[in-house]
Design a protein around this motif. Structure first.
Motif, PDB file in Angstrom:
ATOM      1  N   TYR A 254      14.693   7.433  -0.311  1.00  0.00           N
ATOM      2  CA  TYR A 254      15.775   6.594   0.189  1.00  0.00           C
ATOM      3  C   TYR A 254      17.106   7.323   0.090  1.00  0.00           C
ATOM      4  CZ  TYR A 254      12.386   2.783  -0.180  1.00  0.00           C
ATOM      5  OH  TYR A 254      11.284   2.001  -0.031  1.00  0.00           O
ATOM      6  N   GLU A 255      18.039   6.899   0.931  1.00  0.00           N
ATOM      7  CA  GLU A 255      19.423   7.353   0.832  1.00  0.00           C
ATOM      8  C   GLU A 255      20.177   6.293   0.042  1.00  0.00           C
ATOM      9  OE1 GLU A 255      23.226   8.500   3.722  1.00  0.00           O
ATOM     10  OE2 GLU A 255      21.230   8.173   4.589  1.00  0.00           O
ATOM     11  N   VAL A 256      20.861   6.672  -1.017  1.00  0.00           N
ATOM     12  CA  VAL A 256      21.430   5.701  -1.957  1.00  0.00           C
ATOM     13  C   VAL A 256      22.917   5.914  -2.120  1.00  0.00           C
ATOM     14  CG1 VAL A 256      21.313   4.739  -4.294  1.00  0.00           C
ATOM     15  CG2 VAL A 256      19.228   5.612  -3.192  1.00  0.00           C
ATOM     16  N   LEU A 257      23.655   4.792  -2.166  1.00  0.00           N
ATOM     17  CA  LEU A 257      25.063   4.782  -2.531  1.00  0.00           C
ATOM     18  C   LEU A 257      25.239   3.752  -3.646  1.00  0.00           C
ATOM     19  CD1 LEU A 257      27.945   5.839  -1.908  1.00  0.00           C
ATOM     20  CD2 LEU A 257      28.212   3.856  -0.397  1.00  0.00           C
TER      21      LEU A 257
ATOM     22  N   ALA B 186       8.373  -1.491  -5.103  1.00  0.00           N
ATOM     23  CA  ALA B 186       7.694  -2.582  -4.402  1.00  0.00           C
ATOM     24  C   ALA B 186       8.697  -3.593  -3.854  1.00  0.00           C
ATOM     25  CB  ALA B 186       6.711  -3.274  -5.340  1.00  0.00           C
ATOM     26  N   GLU B 187       9.709  -3.972  -4.646  1.00  0.00           N
ATOM     27  CA  GLU B 187      10.670  -4.963  -4.168  1.00  0.00           C
ATOM     28  C   GLU B 187      11.484  -4.419  -2.992  1.00  0.00           C
ATOM     29  OE1 GLU B 187      10.964  -8.054  -4.726  1.00  0.00           O
ATOM     30  OE2 GLU B 187       9.401  -8.072  -6.249  1.00  0.00           O
ATOM     31  N   VAL B 188      11.883  -3.164  -3.085  1.00  0.00           N
ATOM     32  CA  VAL B 188      12.647  -2.570  -1.987  1.00  0.00           C
ATOM     33  C   VAL B 188      11.786  -2.480  -0.725  1.00  0.00           C
ATOM     34  CG1 VAL B 188      13.829  -0.481  -1.196  1.00  0.00           C
ATOM     35  CG2 VAL B 188      14.156  -1.290  -3.548  1.00  0.00           C
ATOM     36  N   ARG B 189      10.528  -2.049  -0.907  1.00  0.00           N
ATOM     37  CA  ARG B 189       9.650  -1.895   0.254  1.00  0.00           C
ATOM     38  C   ARG B 189       9.363  -3.243   0.922  1.00  0.00           C
ATOM     39  NH1 ARG B 189       9.965   1.990   2.915  1.00  0.00           N
ATOM     40  NH2 ARG B 189      10.282   0.420   4.493  1.00  0.00           N
ATOM     41  N   ARG B 190       9.093  -4.288   0.097  1.00  0.00           N
ATOM     42  CA  ARG B 190       8.806  -5.612   0.657  1.00  0.00           C
ATOM     43  C   ARG B 190      10.000  -6.115   1.469  1.00  0.00           C
ATOM     44  NH1 ARG B 190       6.726  -7.160  -4.775  1.00  0.00           N
ATOM     45  NH2 ARG B 190       4.454  -7.027  -4.731  1.00  0.00           N
TER      46      ARG B 190
ATOM     47  N   GLU C 276       0.819  -1.207   0.000  1.00  0.00           N
ATOM     48  CA  GLU C 276       0.000   0.000   0.000  1.00  0.00           C
ATOM     49  C   GLU C 276       0.861   1.269   0.000  1.00  0.00           C
ATOM     50  OE1 GLU C 276      -2.775  -0.084   3.165  1.00  0.00           O
ATOM     51  OE2 GLU C 276      -3.808  -1.897   2.468  1.00  0.00           O
ATOM     52  N   ASP C 277       1.974   1.238   0.716  1.00  0.00           N
ATOM     53  CA  ASP C 277       2.846   2.419   0.803  1.00  0.00           C
ATOM     54  C   ASP C 277       4.203   2.075   0.196  1.00  0.00           C
ATOM     55  OD1 ASP C 277       4.145   4.739   1.357  1.00  0.00           O
ATOM     56  OD2 ASP C 277       4.121   4.513   3.555  1.00  0.00           O
ATOM     57  N   LEU C 278       4.496   2.654  -0.953  1.00  0.00           N
ATOM     58  CA  LEU C 278       5.756   2.360  -1.646  1.00  0.00           C
ATOM     59  C   LEU C 278       6.863   3.354  -1.287  1.00  0.00           C
ATOM     60  CD1 LEU C 278       4.498   1.523  -5.246  1.00  0.00           C
ATOM     61  CD2 LEU C 278       5.076  -0.071  -3.410  1.00  0.00           C
ATOM     62  N   ALA C 279       6.549   4.368  -0.506  1.00  0.00           N
ATOM     63  CA  ALA C 279       7.523   5.435  -0.225  1.00  0.00           C
ATOM     64  C   ALA C 279       8.605   4.966   0.741  1.00  0.00           C
ATOM     65  CB  ALA C 279       6.814   6.657   0.357  1.00  0.00           C
ATOM     66  N   GLY C 280       9.819   5.488   0.520  1.00  0.00           N
ATOM     67  CA  GLY C 280      10.907   5.206   1.432  1.00  0.00           C
ATOM     68  C   GLY C 280      10.831   6.060   2.684  1.00  0.00           C
ATOM     69  N   ARG C 281      11.576   5.658   3.701  1.00  0.00           N
ATOM     70  CA  ARG C 281      11.565   6.384   4.975  1.00  0.00           C
ATOM     71  C   ARG C 281      12.987   6.713   5.405  1.00  0.00           C
ATOM     72  NH1 ARG C 281       7.882   1.405   6.723  1.00  0.00           N
ATOM     73  NH2 ARG C 281       6.137   1.877   5.312  1.00  0.00           N
ATOM     74  N   GLY C 282      13.769   7.043   4.411  1.00  0.00           N
ATOM     75  CA  GLY C 282      15.150   7.410   4.685  1.00  0.00           C
ATOM     76  C   GLY C 282      16.086   6.221   4.823  1.00  0.00           C
ATOM     77  N   GLU C 283      15.649   5.003   4.474  1.00  0.00           N
ATOM     78  CA  GLU C 283      16.510   3.828   4.593  1.00  0.00           C
ATOM     79  C   GLU C 283      17.669   3.909   3.602  1.00  0.00           C
ATOM     80  OE1 GLU C 283      12.276   2.209   5.439  1.00  0.00           O
ATOM     81  OE2 GLU C 283      13.227   3.654   4.059  1.00  0.00           O
TER      82      GLU C 283
END
Length: 552
Positions: free
Chosen positions: A450-453, A533-537, A419-426
């Motif tokens: 998201y924070e990404v490297l 979706a894959e990242v959130r799951r 339901e929620d696909l948004a990141g939370r700073g992970e």
């Protein structure tokens, strides 16, 4: 010829004194003698006794001895005849008797010793002829037996040559498919990377675009990219044999579930018939998703072969092979047949129908991959595909799939998006050797919270891990240096619960899941929602300490 007491001689003479004298001499010499007094009597005795030799007088009361001799030689040609006469004694008489078939001719009165010697000589000749005949018969039998054996050996040799030619043809085809598979696998990998980069940039532009017309054009670009993705899936369908995950599949349920879908895929002028028995098990060991694609390819090919309309008939039945038939081994099969009433194919076209990239359709109408995918599904399902076609009489394609048993499965439904696909700073670590893919994935994830490297290879990723401490890892399977699987294993040694998503267009799912338990798989190219979706799951399941799911 002493000691020939069992040899029977027929003595024919109507003069009693002459007959008695000859019989007495022969019996004294050890022969068994039977007397006859006329021609008819002689022939009757011949029928009953079949003597080896006949002592035959020329002058008889009913039939001439010469005529009796001719009849004996006609009916019993191996019998020796010694003609005798006290009346016809001239050279002409002897010549007539010998030409009538007699083997010898003696003038009476006959010296007893001469008579015995003549009889023994004729019997020796009779024995020699009998031995020669027996030898000839034996040779003829042996020649016939040898000829028959050679004929059978020749048949076996022809069969062995044919089997070898078939095996060589299968080997050549296998080598050709392997070479094409390697080529197309490499092409599909590169093409997927290009598509993934394009789709990523389109999503980035779409997110920034505020114009409705521009958004509509970008949607069309994404649709075109999706068609490119389907093309690469077809390429991979026969180039990656281990990408097919087989299992018990209920063919009856699969075909019945596809009926409406397939009907929509054909023209209204085409009748689609489905003949599947209501009773009996129809479970095949195959990949349900790939089998659905194969059925769609077959129906579309049949549709294209009937521009004026016609009928497509789909049948399914259980079959049992008692022995090997070509590429099919002995055993149980489920056979799905798709027959059409279309234009048909010439023999040389039908022979190449399953070859990759072979098509008779106009440019832009076909890729030549549809039937190649069908053949590959059958082969990887431990079966084979056969085609029967003739110009003007339609085409019939039979898909042989190894039969299975037990719980049958249908294609798994697509998983619902969180339901929620948004990141939370992970923190997410993206590892890919393609700079465009790293860039677009990074921008999409950053824009989603998201924070990404990013890292270009496994070595750089392992070095960055200690400083960045990612909560999720996205990595390509085909990295330079350390493979994606080896990188994943080393990261799991550091953090056993680290969520990992492999991003690849041609991953071996079984090997992947065995090597890295709980890892996910995201197919290139992907939509932005699929990435989110894959990242959130993965992150949600880690937070809830749920085991990672094996999704595709």
């Amino acid at each position: 010829m002493n000691g020939t007491a069992t040899t029977t001689i027929l003595n024919v003479d109507d003069t009693e004194a002459a007959r008695y004298a000859k019989s007495r001499t022969l019996r004294h010499a050890g022969f068994e003698v039977v007397d006859a007094v006329s021609g008819r009597d002689a022939l009757a005795q011949m029928e009953a006794l079949r003597p080896a030799l006949v002592l035959l007088d020329v002058r008889l009361p009913d039939i001439s001895g010469i005529e009796v001799c001719k009849e004996i030689k006609r009916r019993w040609p191996t019998t020796m005849v010694l003609q005798t006469s006290a009346t016809f004694t001239s050279a002409a008489d002897r010549t007539r008797g010998l030409e009538g078939g007699a083997d010898a001719y003696l003038i009476q009165p006959i010296d007893p010793d001469e008579l015995v010697a003549a009889v023994r000589a004729l019997l020796r000749l009779h024995a020699a002829e009998s031995s020669t005949r027996a030898l000839n018969e034996s040779l003829e039998r042996r020649i016939e037996e040898r000829t028959r054996a050679l004929h059978q050996s020749n048949i076996r040799l022809i069969e062995q040559i044919a089997q070898r030619e078939r095996a060589e043809a299968v080997l050549v085809q296998s080598q050709k498919m392997e070479a094409i598979g390697q080529l197309t696998g490499s092409m599909a990998h590169d093409f997927n990377n290009i598509l993934a980069s394009m789709v990523g940039y389109i999503h980035l532009v779409q997110r920034m675009a505020g114009d409705a017309k521009l958004s509509a054009l970008l949607d069309k670009a994404l649709a075109a990219a999706e068609r490119g993705k389907q093309l690469t899936l077809r390429l991979l369908a026969f180039s990656r044999s281990n990408d097919l995950v087989t299992g018990p599949t209920d063919v009856r349920a699969l075909l019945q579930g596809m009926r409406d879908w397939l009907q929509q895929a054909v023209e209204s002028a085409i009748t689609l018939e489905l003949d599947v028995p209501a009773e009996g098990e129809l479970v095949a060991l195959t990949d349900a998703n790939q089998l659905e694609l194969a059925m769609l390819n077959l129906v579309l090919n049949a549709r294209d072969a009937m521009p004026q309309g016609g009928r497509i008939r789909i049948e399914a039945a259980a079959q049992e092979l008692a022995q090997v038939e070509g590429e099919l081994g002995a055993g149980a099969y489920v056979v799905i047949t798709v027959a059409d009433t279309g234009t048909g194919m010439a023999p040389e076209v039908a022979a190449k129908a399953f070859d990759p990239f072979f098509t008779t359709k106009p440019v832009g109408r076909g890729t030549g991959l549809g039937l190649a995918q069908v053949a590959n599904v059958a082969r990887l399902s431990r079966g084979g595909a056969r085609i029967d076609s003739e110009p003007g009489r339609g085409t019939r394609v039979a898909l042989w799939l190894a039969a299975g048993s037990g719980a049958a499965t249908a294609p798994a439904p697509a998983r619902a998006l969180p339901e929620d696909l948004a990141g939370r700073g992970e923190r997410v670590l993206v590892i890919d050797d393609e700079a465009d893919i790293r860039r677009t994935m990074g921008e999409l994830l950053r824009g989603n919270g998201y924070e990404v490297l990013s890292a270009a290879d496994g070595g750089a990723a392992l070095s960055a891990y200690a400083d960045f401490l990612p909560q999720m890892v996205l990595l390509d399977l085909g990295l330079p240096g350390l493979s994606g699987i080896e990188v994943a294993r080393r990261l799991r040694q550091i953090d056993p619960k680290l969520p990992i998503v492999f991003v690849s267009g041609h991953a071996d799912r079984e090997l992947l899941w065995t090597a890295v338990p709980g890892a996910r798989l995201l197919r290139k190219p992907f939509q932005s929602e699929e990435l989110y979706a894959e990242v959130r799951r993965g992150l949600d399941e880690k937070d809830g300490e749920a085991p990672g799911a094996q999704t595709d």
